[in-house]
Design an enzyme around this catalytic site. Structure first.
Site, short mmCIF file in Angstrom:
data_model
loop_
_atom_site.label_atom_id
_atom_site.label_comp_id
_atom_site.label_asym_id
_atom_site.label_seq_id
_atom_site.Cartn_x
_atom_site.Cartn_y
_atom_site.Cartn_z
N LYS A 223 56.28 -16.12 -6.53
CA LYS A 223 57.20 -16.07 -5.39
C LYS A 223 58.49 -16.80 -5.71
O LYS A 223 59.59 -16.28 -5.50
CB LYS A 223 56.54 -16.71 -4.16
N CYS A 293 57.14 -14.12 15.31
CA CYS A 293 55.77 -13.88 14.84
C CYS A 293 55.21 -15.15 14.22
O CYS A 293 54.96 -15.24 13.01
CB CYS A 293 55.76 -12.72 13.83
N CYS A 300 54.36 -12.39 21.19
CA CYS A 300 54.27 -10.92 21.22
C CYS A 300 54.99 -10.32 22.42
O CYS A 300 55.48 -9.19 22.36
CB CYS A 300 52.80 -10.50 21.23
N CYS A 303 58.53 -9.52 21.47
CA CYS A 303 58.71 -8.79 20.22
C CYS A 303 58.94 -7.31 20.51
O CYS A 303 58.21 -6.69 21.30
CB CYS A 303 57.49 -8.96 19.32
N CYS A 309 52.53 -2.63 16.99
CA CYS A 309 51.85 -3.59 16.12
C CYS A 309 50.37 -3.61 16.45
O CYS A 309 49.98 -3.86 17.60
CB CYS A 309 52.45 -4.98 16.30
#
Length: 361
Positions: A223, A293, A300, A303, A309
């Site tokens: 990463k 998130c 939620c 969102c 989702c």
């Protein structure tokens, strides 16, 4: 596979001319074939419906003068009415829509990563090799650490002198005080000293310009390597997947199979995500994970992807509040209180009824 459309209408069997609405004569056979040539290349065109529509239109107008105009309006509708030929196409369209919503939610650029990430941590006035080294140091410190803590540690390091030569000459205790309280700061002191020694010896104080060279440095994983290539060298070598990207990709169902660690998530994303999005996806999802998130109690309800989702509202605050069971200590206390109150009420009722009987006697 290309679909072959059989022209059953006599309209297509001979060359004829039609006067268009703009008073231009065109060859109807050539124009009709040109109109349908694009449709032949699409897999989701229903050839049977198109053929039936051709026959219906031509039978309804024997002279053929309006065939082209009617087909031009009817065939595009038939094409859009046909459902997608595969779930793969639907999945890509849904992911594209979700990405668009995430871009909308990230349009303010006010997440911690926007102001304190590795792109903002280096000294813009320093030489290029020093800037690249500071990007790598910031990425190493950011592991298991919030951006606010990493940014504060980088400010102290830059004031002290954040070059490979300077960190190599700094004793462990001083370096530990400069980076504390980043996560696992004792291990990172060792990694920073070892990395600085390797860079001074093999790269003149600069950082490697390849993922293979970066991952050989102590404390640097895939990463960090991919993010360092993107930020320090301006080269997209892969997707930088941290805990935010790993969590959100699994929550949104972007992976064919759920993954258990960021490295597997990176490989799964790179299999299908267009390369031009590799650099953007980390910035998008990290900020989205910091603001909406969240790891626990995601928001939620605010969102834009809550209706698409598969994980929406499963761990939201409202859901967790309703999910309390009798095993909760607070709930057990409330139940015990109710039982005691009911018992006490029963005892008082019994005493009152006894007193009333004695008074009556």
């Amino acid at each position: 596979m290309l679909l072959r459309l059989r022209m059953t209408s006599p309209y297509f069997s001979q060359n004829r001319t039609v006067v268009t609405r703009r008073c231009k004569q065109i060859d109807t056979s050539t124009a009709a074939v040109s109109l349908l040539s694009g449709l032949r290349k699409r897999r989701n065109v229903n050839a049977v419906k198109i053929e039936e529509e051709e026959a219906r239109v031509c039978l309804s107008t024997p002279d053929g003068s309006q065939d082209l105009f009617q087909l031009a309006t009817v065939l595009p509708k038939l094409e859009t009415d046909v459902p997608p030929s595969s779930s793969h196409g639907r999945r890509r369209r849904q992911i594209k829509k979700q990405l668009g919503f995430i871009r909308d939610m990230r349009s303010n650029r006010d997440a911690p990563v926007d102001h304190m990430g590795a792109e903002k941590s280096y000294d813009a006035e320093a030489p290029a090799n020093v800037r690249r080294f500071q990007v790598l140091v910031s990425l190493m410190l950011s592991s298991q650490t919030k951006d606010q803590v990493t940014a504060a540690a980088m400010q102290r390091l830059r004031a002290h002198g954040c070059t490979a030569e300077k960190l190599l000459s700094t004793d462990d205790d001083t370096l530990g005080k400069l980076i504390y309280p980043v996560g696992f700061w004792r291990n990172k002191v060792k990694f920073l000293k070892l990395t600085a020694a390797m860079l001074v010896k093999d790269f003149g104080g600069d950082i490697p310009d390849s993922v293979e060279g970066l991952v050989r440095l102590p404390g640097v994983g895939p990463k960090m390597a991919h993010l360092a290539m993107d930020i320090a060298w301006d080269q997209v070598s892969g997707i930088g997947v941290d805990t935010h990207v790993h969590r959100i990709s699994n929550r949104l169902g972007w992976l064919r199979k759920a993954t258990k660690n960021p490295e597997k998530t990176r490989k799964a994303l790179e299999e299908w995500l267009p390369r031009e999005l590799w650099s953007e996806i980390n910035w998008l999802l990290v900020g989205f994970g910091q603001q909406v998130c969240l790891p626990t109690n995601p928001l939620c309800s605010v969102c834009l992807n809550q209706h698409s989702c598969p994980s929406a509202h499963q761990n939201s605050p409202a859901k967790r509040a309703k999910a309390q069971t009798s095993s909760s200590p607070a709930l057990r206390t409330n139940k015990n209180t109710v039982v005691k109150d009911e018992t006490r009420s029963g005892e008082l009722g019994h005493v009152n009824s006894t007193t009333q009987r004695r008074t009556a006697r």
